[in-house]
Design an enzyme around this catalytic site. Structure first.
Site, PDB file in Angstrom:
ATOM      1  N   PRO A   2       0.925  -0.738 -13.971  1.00  0.00           N
ATOM      2  CA  PRO A   2       0.055   0.205 -14.551  1.00  0.00           C
ATOM      3  C   PRO A   2       0.671   1.654 -14.203  1.00  0.00           C
ATOM      4  O   PRO A   2       0.652   1.906 -12.806  1.00  0.00           O
ATOM      5  CB  PRO A   2      -1.385   0.094 -13.958  1.00  0.00           C
ATOM      6  CG  PRO A   2      -1.228  -1.233 -12.998  1.00  0.00           C
ATOM      7  CD  PRO A   2       0.422  -1.648 -12.804  1.00  0.00           C
ATOM      8  N   GLU A   3       0.854   2.626 -14.977  1.00  0.00           N
ATOM      9  CA  GLU A   3       1.160   3.810 -14.623  1.00  0.00           C
ATOM     10  C   GLU A   3       0.254   4.810 -15.326  1.00  0.00           C
ATOM     11  O   GLU A   3      -0.924   4.114 -15.737  1.00  0.00           O
ATOM     12  CB  GLU A   3       2.335   4.169 -15.257  1.00  0.00           C
ATOM     13  CG  GLU A   3       3.742   3.363 -14.923  1.00  0.00           C
ATOM     14  CD  GLU A   3       5.046   3.579 -15.255  1.00  0.00           C
ATOM     15  OE1 GLU A   3       5.140   4.493 -15.814  1.00  0.00           O
ATOM     16  OE2 GLU A   3       6.065   2.442 -15.413  1.00  0.00           O
ATOM     17  N   HIS A 111      -6.856 -14.904  -7.728  1.00  0.00           N
ATOM     18  CA  HIS A 111      -6.508 -13.633  -7.016  1.00  0.00           C
ATOM     19  C   HIS A 111      -7.626 -12.413  -7.407  1.00  0.00           C
ATOM     20  O   HIS A 111      -7.364 -11.215  -7.361  1.00  0.00           O
ATOM     21  CB  HIS A 111      -5.116 -13.094  -7.437  1.00  0.00           C
ATOM     22  CG  HIS A 111      -3.996 -14.052  -7.416  1.00  0.00           C
ATOM     23  ND1 HIS A 111      -3.715 -14.324  -6.162  1.00  0.00           N
ATOM     24  CD2 HIS A 111      -3.402 -14.792  -8.246  1.00  0.00           C
ATOM     25  CE1 HIS A 111      -2.887 -15.322  -6.227  1.00  0.00           C
ATOM     26  NE2 HIS A 111      -2.593 -15.733  -7.441  1.00  0.00           N
ATOM     27  N   ARG A 130      -0.293  -9.903  -6.627  1.00  0.00           N
ATOM     28  CA  ARG A 130       0.679  -9.204  -5.871  1.00  0.00           C
ATOM     29  C   ARG A 130       0.151  -8.550  -4.762  1.00  0.00           C
ATOM     30  O   ARG A 130       0.848  -8.183  -3.877  1.00  0.00           O
ATOM     31  CB  ARG A 130       1.765  -8.637  -6.638  1.00  0.00           C
ATOM     32  CG  ARG A 130       3.142  -8.868  -6.050  1.00  0.00           C
ATOM     33  CD  ARG A 130       4.092  -8.356  -7.261  1.00  0.00           C
ATOM     34  NE  ARG A 130       4.538  -9.226  -8.232  1.00  0.00           N
ATOM     35  CZ  ARG A 130       5.361  -9.050  -9.038  1.00  0.00           C
ATOM     36  NH1 ARG A 130       6.282  -8.065  -8.923  1.00  0.00           N
ATOM     37  NH2 ARG A 130       5.544 -10.003 -10.185  1.00  0.00           N
ATOM     38  N   ARG A 168      16.338  20.399  -5.597  1.00  0.00           N
ATOM     39  CA  ARG A 168      16.137  19.226  -5.338  1.00  0.00           C
ATOM     40  C   ARG A 168      17.359  18.479  -5.226  1.00  0.00           C
ATOM     41  O   ARG A 168      18.254  18.407  -6.157  1.00  0.00           O
ATOM     42  CB  ARG A 168      15.205  18.092  -6.044  1.00  0.00           C
ATOM     43  CG  ARG A 168      13.822  18.855  -6.202  1.00  0.00           C
ATOM     44  CD  ARG A 168      12.893  18.504  -4.899  1.00  0.00           C
ATOM     45  NE  ARG A 168      11.930  19.213  -4.743  1.00  0.00           N
ATOM     46  CZ  ARG A 168      11.032  19.079  -3.963  1.00  0.00           C
ATOM     47  NH1 ARG A 168      11.209  18.101  -2.823  1.00  0.00           N
ATOM     48  NH2 ARG A 168       9.822  19.631  -3.528  1.00  0.00           N
TER      49      ARG A 168
END
Length: 287
Positions: A2-3, A111, A130, A168
């Site tokens: 998920p982003e 889970h 996870r 950067r």
DNA sequence: ATATGGCCCTGGTTGC
DNA sequence: TGCAACCAGGGCCATA
């Protein structure tokens, strides 16, 4: 994974379904993932709170919670929506996390780490095989409200975007993934936006021209908005708050398309590792 | 200050 | 065919 588009889709879905509801009881599994908040404190903080609104910040889902003790409830657990939040529940889905709105008798997925039973009779469930996901509770009387360190790629202005990368000394891919620069971009949308901007992932961020960075900002904005319209990308096991998959994976140009022909020029898509992440690109279209 | 790499986890894939 | 080794990957933390 998920982003931003997936988290936005989930946050909207959860907001529509549970806004105005009330958290009656909280069950946490033995693997309840504490994200700075220990399980007992998390459960105690959440129980009795009203859910005023749910929204996205970066890759985090933020639930704005009303005062403890059903204040404002009309007896059915429905709460006035004008109240100021007194607390926040912050959910990070990690790699495989799901936040689902279900009925209590729905089959319990493996889970499942948290179940919040709501006054309406439904349940909010946090499922995460996870276990990279994190849950956090913030009492706003005591803690500062949650804010992402990085800028939101949906709203950042051109000059601000260009300034992010100035000087950067890392790859543009690494810079896009850095959440303290831009909040919400992960591996899929980094690769897809770099393809659409025609930029090699290994290019040094600080050496990109203003024009290239403006192309990247537009490509990123377009790809994120398109993905939100299609309900996100379901590549591993992402589903929305109703358990429904997204469709943007069908629109991917490079992500997980190693060896397949580029949609623009037919050159086989290549894979390499950049910033420690699997990275997909077209050697012809991206320079 | 900024950049890099190891670590946490499980399920899917690969290799024998 | 079956099993074991391998690996992905977001964010945090230690290290350079």
């Amino acid at each position: 994974m998920p982003e931003l588009p997936e988290v936005e889709t989930i946050a909207r879905g959860v907001h529509e379904r549970v806004r105005g509801d009330c958290i009656r009881q909280v069950w946490l599994g033995t693997h309840a993932e504490p994200f700075k908040t220990p399980p007992a404190q998390l459960a105690e903080g959440l129980e009795g709170r009203a859910i005023l609104a749910v929204h996205r910040t970066g890759k985090h889902i933020v639930c704005e919670l009303g005062p403890w003790g059903n204040a404002g409830s009309n007896g059915k657990g429905v709460v006035r929506q004008s109240q100021e939040p007194s607390a926040q529940w912050i959910v990070h889905l990690g790699m495989t996390g799901r936040l689902l709105v279900t009925f209590p008798d729905a089959p319990l997925a493996a889970h499942t780490h948290a179940r919040l039973s709501l006054a309406s009779g439904r349940e909010l469930r946090f499922v995460d095989p996870r276990r990279f996901g994190r849950l956090e509770f913030r009492d706003l009387d005591r803690d500062p409200a949650f804010s992402a360190p990085g800028a939101d790629p949906l709203h950042i202005e051109s000059s601000e975007f260009v300034a992010l990368f100035r000087g950067r000394k890392l790859t543009i891919k690494g810079a896009l993934l850095n959440q303290s620069l831009l909040a919400g971009v992960g591996n899929i949308y980094a690769d897809e936006s770099l393809f659409r901007a025609g930029l090699r992932p290994r290019r040094m961020a600080g050496r990109l021209t203003k024009a290239e960075l403006e192309r990247l900002r537009k490509a990123l904005l377009e790809v994120l908005e398109h993905a939100i319209r299609l309900g996100g990308s379901s590549v591993s096991d992402y589903v929305d708050a109703d358990g429904v998959r997204g469709f943007f994976q069908l629109e991917h140009c490079v992500y997980l398309r190693t060896g397949q022909p580029c949609r623009r020029c037919q050159t086989p898509i290549r894979r390499m590792v950049v910033a420690g992440r699997g990275t997909h690109y077209c050697p012809q279209c991206q320079r």
